[in-house]
Design an enzyme around this catalytic site. Structure first.
Site, PDB file in Angstrom:
ATOM      1  N   SER A  57     -18.649 -32.355  23.895  1.00 44.49           N
ATOM      2  CA  SER A  57     -17.413 -33.141  23.964  1.00 44.49           C
ATOM      3  C   SER A  57     -16.400 -32.541  24.926  1.00 44.49           C
ATOM      4  CB  SER A  57     -16.817 -33.194  22.551  1.00 44.49           C
ATOM      5  OG  SER A  57     -15.419 -33.341  22.593  1.00 44.49           O
ATOM      6  N   GLY A  58     -15.841 -33.365  25.779  1.00 48.67           N
ATOM      7  CA  GLY A  58     -14.805 -32.886  26.698  1.00 48.67           C
ATOM      8  C   GLY A  58     -13.580 -32.422  25.947  1.00 48.67           C
ATOM      9  N   LEU A  59     -13.207 -33.181  24.932  1.00 48.69           N
ATOM     10  CA  LEU A  59     -12.041 -32.806  24.122  1.00 48.69           C
ATOM     11  C   LEU A  59     -12.271 -31.439  23.469  1.00 48.69           C
ATOM     12  CD1 LEU A  59      -9.360 -33.490  22.593  1.00 48.69           C
ATOM     13  CD2 LEU A  59     -10.779 -34.573  20.845  1.00 48.69           C
ATOM     14  N   ASP A  69      -7.288 -31.850  27.091  1.00 51.32           N
ATOM     15  CA  ASP A  69      -8.383 -32.725  27.511  1.00 51.32           C
ATOM     16  C   ASP A  69      -7.890 -33.591  28.671  1.00 51.32           C
ATOM     17  OD1 ASP A  69     -10.775 -34.103  27.554  1.00 51.32           O
ATOM     18  OD2 ASP A  69     -10.267 -35.405  25.858  1.00 51.32           O
ATOM     19  N   ASP A  96     -20.250 -34.880  28.047  1.00 52.53           N
ATOM     20  CA  ASP A  96     -19.098 -35.743  28.307  1.00 52.53           C
ATOM     21  C   ASP A  96     -18.450 -35.214  29.595  1.00 52.53           C
ATOM     22  OD1 ASP A  96     -16.679 -36.997  28.366  1.00 52.53           O
ATOM     23  OD2 ASP A  96     -15.906 -36.081  26.526  1.00 52.53           O
ATOM     24  N   ASP A  98     -16.230 -36.748  31.451  1.00 55.90           N
ATOM     25  CA  ASP A  98     -14.974 -37.461  31.731  1.00 55.90           C
ATOM     26  C   ASP A  98     -15.206 -38.536  32.803  1.00 55.90           C
ATOM     27  OD1 ASP A  98     -13.852 -35.807  29.848  1.00 55.90           O
ATOM     28  OD2 ASP A  98     -13.159 -34.337  31.321  1.00 55.90           O
ATOM     29  N   GLU A 125     -16.823 -42.002  32.128  1.00 52.03           N
ATOM     30  CA  GLU A 125     -15.992 -43.119  31.660  1.00 52.03           C
ATOM     31  C   GLU A 125     -15.228 -43.736  32.831  1.00 52.03           C
ATOM     32  OE1 GLU A 125     -14.214 -40.172  29.103  1.00 52.03           O
ATOM     33  OE2 GLU A 125     -12.197 -40.735  29.764  1.00 52.03           O
ATOM     34  N   LYS A 131      -8.305 -37.401  33.830  1.00 52.19           N
ATOM     35  CA  LYS A 131      -8.410 -38.339  32.703  1.00 52.19           C
ATOM     36  C   LYS A 131      -7.392 -38.015  31.603  1.00 52.19           C
ATOM     37  CE  LYS A 131     -10.104 -37.507  29.207  1.00 52.19           C
ATOM     38  NZ  LYS A 131     -11.401 -37.303  28.550  1.00 52.19           N
ATOM     39  N   ASN A 133      -7.170 -38.364  27.246  1.00 50.56           N
ATOM     40  CA  ASN A 133      -8.002 -38.658  26.086  1.00 50.56           C
ATOM     41  C   ASN A 133      -7.748 -40.082  25.606  1.00 50.56           C
ATOM     42  OD1 ASN A 133      -8.405 -38.675  22.919  1.00 50.56           O
ATOM     43  ND2 ASN A 133      -9.786 -37.167  23.800  1.00 50.56           N
ATOM     44  N   SER A 134      -8.818 -40.732  25.198  1.00 48.49           N
ATOM     45  CA  SER A 134      -8.739 -42.161  24.860  1.00 48.49           C
ATOM     46  C   SER A 134      -7.788 -42.456  23.707  1.00 48.49           C
ATOM     47  CB  SER A 134     -10.130 -42.675  24.503  1.00 48.49           C
ATOM     48  OG  SER A 134     -11.006 -42.458  25.576  1.00 48.49           O
ATOM     49  N   ARG A 169     -19.551 -45.207  30.206  1.00 45.40           N
ATOM     50  CA  ARG A 169     -18.642 -45.441  29.075  1.00 45.40           C
ATOM     51  C   ARG A 169     -17.585 -46.467  29.469  1.00 45.40           C
ATOM     52  NH1 ARG A 169     -15.631 -40.443  26.086  1.00 45.40           N
ATOM     53  NH2 ARG A 169     -13.577 -41.391  25.740  1.00 45.40           N
ATOM     54  N   HIS A 200     -16.402 -47.850  23.705  1.00 42.36           N
ATOM     55  CA  HIS A 200     -15.477 -47.031  22.928  1.00 42.36           C
ATOM     56  C   HIS A 200     -14.342 -47.891  22.375  1.00 42.36           C
ATOM     57  CE1 HIS A 200     -14.239 -43.378  21.287  1.00 42.36           C
ATOM     58  NE2 HIS A 200     -13.541 -42.847  22.278  1.00 42.36           N
TER      59      HIS A 200
HETATM   60  C1  SPV Z   1     -14.713 -36.439  23.561  1.00 44.59           C
HETATM   61  O1  SPV Z   1     -15.220 -36.041  22.530  1.00 44.59           O
HETATM   62  O2  SPV Z   1     -14.189 -35.705  24.385  1.00 44.59           O
HETATM   63  C2  SPV Z   1     -14.676 -37.870  23.830  1.00 44.59           C
HETATM   64  C3  SPV Z   1     -14.719 -38.762  22.723  1.00 44.59           C
HETATM   65  O3  SPV Z   1     -14.544 -38.235  24.953  1.00 44.59           O
HETATM   66  S1  SPV Z   1     -13.136 -39.164  22.337  1.00 44.59           S
HETATM   67  O4  SPV Z   1     -12.374 -37.995  22.172  1.00 44.59           O
HETATM   68  O5  SPV Z   1     -13.313 -39.970  21.163  1.00 44.59           O
HETATM   69  O6  SPV Z   1     -12.611 -39.983  23.434  1.00 44.59           O
HETATM   70 MG    MG Z   2     -14.011 -36.842  26.212  1.00 48.76          MG
END
Ligand code: SPV
Ligand code: MG
Length: 551
Positions: A57-59, A69, A96, A98, A125, A131, A133-134, A169, A200
């Site tokens: 996971s990027g986060l 992130d 991930d 990004d 994505e 980026k 975070n979503s 994504r 997502h």
């Molecule tokens: C991550 O885990 O970094 C993601 C998923 O991209 S989310 O945080 O849900 O966007």
């Molecule tokens: Mg991410």
């Protein structure tokens, strides 16, 4: 890509490549699950739990690195983390990435590097670099569809492993652009070559996800991340034909909770009682780290040296040191802040000799040092050195060293002796006259050898000990035994046999080490001489002690 032969430290060789295993998960009609990890340790835990794959996971990777992130960690810093994760596991990793860390060019280079690092798949994505975070803010800007399709194509063209997967994504639902835009983008990315679509959503219910999967109708594999709509039963996603579900950040969040609580408990209690009962055991840490495998590998690959035992003869008082040995034997007399014996033990330990038996006598209770064994010669006042040695005869097994307890030497002296392969070897100082001229008159273990010491580089003749006697005429003397000898397994057996004979014939009680060597020589032993020139000293009187303190 090569097979996964570097599954360090597990040692198991995966027959099916990680890329192929991930592709199978994507394309199988069964719903698969992968779990978030953010470093080597969490990736191992994901695998040992039974997950078929890891979501890097990027986060989580960013947060674990202490940054946001928001592409604050550079892509090569992320790559470093991924390499640890891939080395630590045998299951495939979906990264991930990004937005792909730049344009098509940056992304295709990333794909190239990920494959080199044994990563199975990458997800990008359709947002803008850097980026966000979503789950932060509203109306996040989206990438131009054509630009993003070019990026997907570039990644697919760059892959050197046919089974490597690029997951596209779609962030249209996150950005509030609606289902039709999400479907339009998904179709474009699918046409561009994406191996799967990750759709997502940040809604707390799965309605828009399920609406998407219904319309999409499995045109290509579908991946979801139910972080916000977690209350939806997983069966609904199965029924909707979702191929892969990502549990996206829960190991990171679990770690935050556990670390906070542990730190707080230790901070408040100022002790480890709570922590020791509530955290993983240290043994567990070593299991996860794979220390067993290293121990096995050491058995296979490390050159083995037989354990060397050392017996240190330290029973005598050292009367010439007068007051200094009032309450302790001379081996415990201080030399620059440390007892002589501690220095000697240190020298042995430094050379890898850890099995030490010290024969005590005078003020035996004062002789102590962590890791040494002591045995007492109760007759120390009336007996000689061989009687002391006999007290430690159980330690004269295998390769063994015998040392006087009042000597100090530079490390090369012991190393030279340890390197000698003879059955019996003695260290002889060829500079004995120089050394002795400054000391007070006393008994010196003078030796006669088959060859004198030679400083000639090309002189490889080995010298044998032919006599050892403190009253040798000076013209026959080749050096002084410094009080250090080594016996191979066979040499130790000869030594034991000699001690037994001396016990039988009644000479054991008062015999000196020189008597013992001469008897061994008389019986045919040929002790090898390891010549040195100085770099050692013994401590018999105040003068020696002063020299030792300057050594
Ligand atoms: C991550 O885990 O970094 C993601 C998923 O991209 S989310 O945080 O849900 O966007
Ligand atoms: Mg991410």
């Amino acid at each position: 890509m090569s097979e996964n032969v570097l599954t360090f430290p597990k040692g198991s060789v995966g027959v099916v490549q990680k890329t192929s295993r991930f592709r199978d998960m994507l394309t199988s009609p069964e719903t698969s699950f992968i779990m978030e990890a953010h470093n080597g340790l969490s990736a191992k835990i994901v695998e040992e739990t039974g997950f078929e794959g890891v979501w890097a996971s990027g986060l989580s990777v960013s947060t674990a690195l202490g940054v946001r992130d928001s592409n604050e960690a550079s892509w090569t810093q992320v790559l470093e983390v991924l390499e640890f994760m891939a080395d630590a596991t045998t299951v495939p990793i979906l990264v991930d990435a990004d937005t792909g860390y730049g344009n098509f060019n940056n992304f295709r280079r990333l794909v190239h590097k990920l494959i080199q690092r044994d990563i199975a798949a990458v997800c990008i994505e359709d947002k803008l670099f850097p980026k966000t975070n979503s789950f932060l803010g509203e109306n996040q800007p989206l990438a131009d569809i054509d630009e993003f399709c070019g990026k997907i194509k570039a990644g697919k063209d760059a892959q050197t492993d046919d089974d490597f997967s690029v997951v596209a994504r779609v962030e249209a639902l996150i950005a509030g652009w609606g289902l039709n835009e999400a479907l339009r983008r998904a179709e474009a990315y699918h046409q561009a070559g994406a191996d799967a679509i990750l759709i997502h959503s940040k809604e707390s219910v799965a309605d828009e996800i399920l609406a998407f999967t219904k319309e999409w109708a499995n045109r290509s594999p579908v991946v979801i991340v139910p972080t916000k709509y977690y209350a939806t039963p997983t069966q609904h996603f199965r029924d909707a034909g979702v191929n892969l579900i990502i549990w996206a950040n829960h190991n990171l969040r679990a770690a935050i909770t556990a670390m906070r609580e542990t730190s707080r408990q230790i901070f408040e209690n100022q002790n480890l009682i709570w922590a020791e009962e509530n955290v993983a055991r240290l043994g567990d840490v070593f299991v996860i780290a794979g220390n067993d495998e290293l121990a096995d590998a050491e058995d296979r690959y490390l050159a083995k040296r037989a354990e060397t035992n050392a017996v240190v003869l330290a029973a005598s008082r050292g009367r010439q040191l007068e007051d200094l040995t009032e309450d302790r034997p001379k081996c415990m007399v201080d030399v620059r802040g440390k007892p002589l014996l501690h220095r000697l033990v240190g020298s042995f330990n430094d050379a890898g000799v850890r099995e030490l038996t010290v024969v005590t006598g005078y003020k035996a209770d004062t002789v102590e040092f962590p890791g040494i064994k002591t045995v007492k010669n109760t007759e120390y006042e009336t007996s000689g050195e061989v009687a002391s040695l006999a007290c430690a005869s159980h330690s004269l097994k295998g390769e063994s060293l015998v040392s006087y307890g009042d000597i100090m030497f530079r490390s090369h002296v012991l190393n030279q002796l340890l390197d000698c392969n003879a059955d019996i070897a003695v260290v002889v100082d060829a500079n004995w006259q120089e050394e002795r001229s400054v000391t007070t008159k006393r008994t010196v273990d003078l030796v006669q050898c088959s060859h004198p010491y030679s400083a000639d580089y090309f002189d490889e003749a080995l010298a044998e000990l032919t006599r050892i006697d403190s009253s040798l005429p000076e013209s026959e003397v080749n050096g002084e035994w410094i009080g250090l000898a080594k016996f191979s397994e066979k040499g130790s057996a000869l030594l034991q046999a000699q001690i037994d004979q001396m016990r039988e014939d009644g000479s054991l009680g008062t015999a000196s080490m020189t008597d013992l060597f001469n008897r061994l020589i008389d019986d045919g032993a040929k002790p090898q001489v390891v010549y040195i020139t100085g770099h050692w000293l013994d401590v018999n009187d105040a003068f020696d002690l002063a020299r030792a303190r300057n050594f």
